[in-house]
Design a protein around this motif. Structure first.
Motif, PDB file in Angstrom:
ATOM      1  N   ASN B 261       0.827  -1.208   0.000  1.00 56.20           N
ATOM      2  CA  ASN B 261       0.000   0.000   0.000  1.00 56.20           C
ATOM      3  C   ASN B 261       0.862   1.259   0.000  1.00 56.20           C
ATOM      4  N   ALA B 262       1.976   1.212   0.730  1.00 52.09           N
ATOM      5  CA  ALA B 262       2.855   2.387   0.802  1.00 52.09           C
ATOM      6  C   ALA B 262       3.447   2.680  -0.567  1.00 52.09           C
ATOM      7  N   ASP B 271       5.285  13.165  -6.474  1.00 46.53           N
ATOM      8  CA  ASP B 271       6.035  14.237  -5.795  1.00 46.53           C
ATOM      9  C   ASP B 271       6.497  13.762  -4.409  1.00 46.53           C
ATOM     10  N   GLU B 272       5.665  12.933  -3.744  1.00 43.81           N
ATOM     11  CA  GLU B 272       6.056  12.394  -2.435  1.00 43.81           C
ATOM     12  C   GLU B 272       7.193  11.394  -2.590  1.00 43.81           C
ATOM     13  N   ARG B 285       7.173   9.714   9.030  1.00 44.43           N
ATOM     14  CA  ARG B 285       5.864  10.384   8.925  1.00 44.43           C
ATOM     15  C   ARG B 285       5.086   9.887   7.706  1.00 44.43           C
ATOM     16  N   LEU B 286       5.818   9.497   6.671  1.00 40.54           N
ATOM     17  CA  LEU B 286       5.171   8.973   5.479  1.00 40.54           C
ATOM     18  C   LEU B 286       4.471   7.640   5.786  1.00 40.54           C
ATOM     19  N   ILE B 287       5.154   6.801   6.548  1.00 40.55           N
ATOM     20  CA  ILE B 287       4.569   5.499   6.872  1.00 40.55           C
ATOM     21  C   ILE B 287       3.365   5.652   7.799  1.00 40.55           C
ATOM     22  N   GLU B 288       3.450   6.576   8.743  1.00 36.90           N
ATOM     23  CA  GLU B 288       2.278   6.811   9.609  1.00 36.90           C
ATOM     24  C   GLU B 288       1.090   7.271   8.768  1.00 36.90           C
ATOM     25  N   GLU B 289       1.373   8.087   7.741  1.00 36.32           N
ATOM     26  CA  GLU B 289       0.271   8.573   6.904  1.00 36.32           C
ATOM     27  C   GLU B 289      -0.316   7.440   6.055  1.00 36.32           C
ATOM     28  N   ASP B 342      -1.163  13.201   2.997  1.00 34.67           N
ATOM     29  CA  ASP B 342      -0.317  14.324   3.417  1.00 34.67           C
ATOM     30  C   ASP B 342       0.570  13.918   4.591  1.00 34.67           C
ATOM     31  N   PRO B 343       1.782  13.436   4.285  1.00 38.62           N
ATOM     32  CA  PRO B 343       2.681  12.980   5.364  1.00 38.62           C
ATOM     33  C   PRO B 343       3.014  14.085   6.362  1.00 38.62           C
TER      34      PRO B 343
END
Lengths: 71, 413
Positions: B261-262, B271-272, B285-289, B342-343
Motif C-alpha cells: 500500500n505504501a 512528488d512524495e 511520517r510517510l509510513i504513519e500517513e 499528506d505525510p
C-alpha cells in the motif's frame, strides 16, 4: 531541543521506547521516563518516536524555550 | 443506499479497490445496525470510546467445529474434545482479560526492544538482496519480489522457524487469516477449512516446540517454550502452540499490505516519492500517513457482552460489532482533508495498528520493515511507474491489500 510528553495522554503503548530506546523508557509497563533535553544529533530518532506514538503525546520544542524556563 | 445492507457492499470484492466512498456513507450513520443484527461503527470518536470499553469482547469467533466424518469415535468423542480444547485456547487476539493479558505479556517480555532493533541489519540486507534479484528486468512484481518474502523471512528469523519449512505454511497462514473475515468465519465450509489448516499447522508447531526444548536457541519460540517454575509459571503447551501460530500468521498476512500500500500510494503521488528520495528522514511520517490513509487492516470485529449505549444507539448484548478503523482514519471530524495523502499532517492519531489492549504487537517491527523497504525502493528503482491502476486486490475486506503490484522500471541503481 526540548521534549514534552503529555502524560495524561500517554497510555503506555511503548512505541517511543522501540524508536528511541536511549531517550524513552517504560518502567513496570506503565510509567514513562524520558530525557527532556536530548542532544540535537538525536533529532531523527526523537522524531521517529514522536511519529510512532499512537496517541500523539510527544511534542518537540525548540531548546531556547527550555532555556527560558530555567531559573 | 440503505445503511442496513451497506456492510455487504464493503464485503463485495468489486469494492475492494476503493471502499472509501462506502465508508463515507457509513460515517453518516456512525453506529449503523445491519440487517444481520451486527453494528458497524465508523467514526473516530466512537471507535476510540469502544476500544476501551470492557463490555466489548474479542472472544467473538464461533466455536471450533470439525466436519462430520462418519466415524462414530471421531464424531462423538475425539472431535468434540478437540473442538473444546481449540475453542478454549484461542490465540490472544481472540481473548479477553485476564487471559489475554497473561498471554500477551509472555510475548511482550520476549518481543524486546533489543530483539526488534537487532532485526534492522537483517531487514536491510534482505531488502537489498530482493531488489538485486530484479536486476536486468524491466518490471518488478512488488508483492512477490519483496512485500511478501520480506516479512515472512523476518518473522521466521525472529521466531526461529527454519527457512526451508516456510513454503509449507504459506497456505495455512492464508487460510487461518480468513478468521478475520466475517464471511469466511460464518460459512460452514470456511470454518471447516480454518479448522483443517489449524490442525496441520498445530502439528507442525508442536514438533517445532519439542525441537526448541531439546535444543534451545536465541529465538522467541525457544524463549517462550522455556519451562516455568513455581514463581513464574510458563505458558501451557496449547497456548504456546496457539501463540506461535498467531505470530507466524500475523507476520505473513499484514506487513505485506503495509509495504505494498505504501509503494502504491507513492507511485500515485510521485512528488512524495521524489521528496522521500531526497530526504529519507521523511520515511517515519510517510509510513504513519500510509497507516492512516491505506491501512493494512480495515476493520476488526468484537461482540457486545452487555447492552452498550453509544451515539444515541443501544447495541444489545450478544450483537457483533464491527470497528471500521479505515473509515475512522478518514473521519473529517478528526482529520483535516482526510482524503488527501499528506505525510506532513500534524496530530496523525490513526488506527492503522488498532488501539487499546489489542494494539498490534508487531507494530515496531512493521515500521522498521516498511521504512527500510520504502527508502531502498525509492533509492534503487529507476523511474518506477505503475503497470495498472488500480492493481488486482486480494480477496480479504479486512486484511485488504493488492494481490500483486506490477511496476515498470528502467533498471536498478
Amino acid at each position: 531541543m526540548r521534549i514534552v510528553v503529555d502524560l495524561n495522554r500517554c497510555q503506555g503503548y511503548a512505541q517511543c521506547c522501540y524508536a528511541a530506546p536511549e531517550h524513552f523508557e517504560l518502567r513496570g509497563h506503565e510509567i514513562l521516563f524520558y530525557d527532556p533535553a536530548p542532544p540535537e544529533r538525536e533529532r531523527a530518532r526523537i522524531e521517529r518516536a514522536q511519529q510512532a506514538c499512537p496517541v500523539r503525546a510527544i511534542s518537540i520544542e525548540p531548546a531556547d524555550l527550555a532555556e527560558q524556563d530555567e531559573p | 443506499m440503505r445503511s442496513e445492507t451497506l456492510f455487504s457492499e464493503v464485503m463485495d470484492p468489486k469494492n475492494r479497490a476503493n471502499p472509501y466512498p462506502l465508508y463515507e456513507l457509513f460515517r453518516q450513520t456512525p453506529v449503523a445496525k445491519q440487517s444481520d443484527g451486527s453494528f458497524v461503527v465508523s467514526t473516530h470518536e466512537n471507535i476510540r470510546t469502544l476500544l476501551f470499553d470492557p463490555r466489548l469482547s474479542s472472544e467473538d469467533l464461533p466455536p471450533s467445529r470439525r466436519p462430520h466424518t462418519g466415524n462414530p469415535i471421531k464424531d462423538w468423542i475425539l472431535n468434540p474434545i478437540k473442538n473444546r480444547v481449540v475453542t478454549a485456547h484461542r490465540p490472544f487476539i481472540f481473548r479477553d482479560p485476564p487471559d489475554h493479558d497473561t498471554l500477551r505479556k509472555f510475548v511482550m517480555d520476549e518481543f524486546t526492544i533489543q530483539r526488534v532493533n537487532d532485526a534492522h541489519g537483517r531487514v536491510e540486507s534482505l531488502v537489498d538482496e530482493f531488489i538485486e534479484r530484479c536486476r536486468g528486468r524491466s518490471e518488478v512484481c512488488l508483492v512477490e519480489d519483496l512485500s511478501y518474502p520480506l516479512p515472512v523471512a523476518v518473522i521466521c528469523d525472529l521466531l526461529g522457524v527454519p527457512e526451508e519449512d516456510e513454503p509449507h505454511f504459506q497456505r495455512w497462514a492464508t487460510q487461518l487469516a480468513t478468521a478475520l473475515e466475517p464471511d469466511a468465519r460464518h460459512d460452514e465450509t470456511g470454518r471447516h477449512a480454518i479448522v483443517a489448516a489449524f490442525d496441520e499447522i498445530s502439528a507442525y508447531m508442536r514438533k517445532l516446540i519439542r525441537e526448541k526444548r531439546r535444543r534451545p536457541a536465541d529465538d522467541m519460540l525457544s524463549r517462550l517454550a522455556k519451562p516455568g517454575n513455581k514463581r513464574t509459571p510458563g505458558m501451557g503447551d496449547i497456548d504456546l502452540i496457539a501463540t506461535g501460530i498467531l505470530l507466524l500468521v500475523a507476520g505473513h498476512e499484514t506487513t505485506v499490505n503495509l509495504i505494498t500500500n505504501a509503494m502504491l500510494t507513492l507511485l500515485r503521488n510521485p512528488d512524495e516519492l521524489e521528496k522521500l528520495k531526497a530526504d529519507p528522514e521523511r520515511a517515519p511520517r510517510l509510513i504513519e500517513e500510509v497507516l492512516r490513509y491505506e491501512p493494512p487492516v480495515h476493520f476488526r470485529t468484537r461482540k457486545a457482552t452487555s447492552p452498550i449505549d453509544i451515539d444515541r444507539v443501544t447495541i444489545p448484548a450478544g450483537a457483533p460489532v464491527i470497528l471500521l478503523f479505515a473509515a475512522a482514519n478518514r473521519d473529517p471530524a478528526r482529520f483535516a482533508n482526510p482524503d488527501r495523502f499528506d505525510p506532513d499532517r500534524a496530530d496523525n492519531q490513526h488506527f492503522g495498528f488498532g488501539g487499546g489492549l489489542h494494539y498490534c504487537v508487531g507494530a515496531p517491527l512493521a515500521r522498521i520493515e516498511a521504512e527500510i523497504a520504502l527508502v531502498t525502493l525509492c533509492r534503487r528503482l529507476r523511474e518506477p511507474r505503475l503497470m495498472s491502476d488500480p492493481p488486482p486486490y486480494r480477496s480479504g475486506a479486512s486484511l485488504r491489500g493488492p494481490a500483486s503490484l506490477g511496476i515498470h522500471i528502467n533498471g536498478i541503481s
